[in-house]
Scaffold this motif. Structure first.
Motif: not given
Length: 240
Positions: A193, A186, A189, A143-144, A139-140, A147
């Motif tokens: 997470l 990175d 984030i 997101a990283s 999941m993390a 971005t």
């Protein structure tokens, strides 16, 4: 004295070279796209292990190594084929990442063979323990991933300027700055997470940021330069 880099103008279209008839993309872009998809999957798998940065107590998650290659590839694609082409590859990177996550869940749900249950129960338990515990990593990662890589492409492209005759040193400096800044973001984030609440993430966070910034400054620029030259060679080889 710096030698001129064989880079295309900033306003380059999707392809830096004219592909042969019937070929939809340059060979360099095709090869890097294949490598890119593989690195997105490998980064998520390797991220579960933290490696100590000897001789300190600081640590870094092992996904840093394929992820830095993602930075190199995206910067190389931006340099040769334009920012929009690089951004498309980043977004398409979600496809192998998502498929690998679904396949992992399928494999975990399927029953193990009787032979494995009888003769290799420890291997089965280790496999399931590791991969069932990586849901926060999976999941993390996206997101990283999105971005930092889009940030890397944006900074790398913005630092290019309007000149067409960029030197090799200029290319390396842009790559180092863009990679260092985007990888620091990175790290914050991803580590937060993926691991916050499971253990004290202070050493891992510091180690991750320092390692990525250090590698971005001393290694990434040379890899980008090599990547650009390799892509030119591949494109020329295909065109010839």
């Amino acid at each position: 004295m710096d030698t001129p880099a064989t880079a295309v103008p900033a306003a380059a279209p999707f392809a830096a070279t004219t592909p042969p008839a019937g070929v939809s993309m340059p060979l360099g872009m095709f090869v890097y796209t294949l490598l890119y998809g593989g690195m997105t999957v490998l980064a998520g798998v390797l991220a579960f292990k933290q490696v100590q940065l000897w001789p300190t107590s600081l640590a870094v998650e092992s996904g840093i190594f394929p992820f830095l290659l993602l930075v190199v590839i995206s910067s190389t694609l931006s340099q040769l084929y334009g920012r929009e082409a690089a951004k498309r590859i980043v977004w398409w990177g979600f496809l192998p990442l998502g498929l690998s996550a679904l396949l992992m869940q399928l494999v975990l749900a399927l029953p193990a063979s009787s032979e494995m249950l009888a003769f290799r129960p420890d291997d089965l338990a280790a496999f399931e323990r590791v991969h069932q515990s990586t849901w926060r990593v999976w999941m993390a990662g996206p997101a990283s991933y999105i971005t930092s890589l889009l940030l890397n492409i944006w900074i790398f492209d913005r630092l290019r300027g309007s000149g067409d005759g960029e030197s090799t040193l200029g290319l390396m400096v842009r790559g180092a700055i863009a990679s260092a800044l985007s990888q620091a973001v990175d790290s914050v984030i991803f580590i937060t997470l993926a691991f916050y609440g499971e253990f004290d993430i202070t050493d891992l966070m510091i180690g991750q940021v320092l390692a990525k910034v250090f590698l971005s400054l001393v290694l990434v620029p040379f890899l980008i330069t090599f990547g650009v030259r390799a892509a030119h060679w591949l494109d020329g080889k295909k065109a010839g």
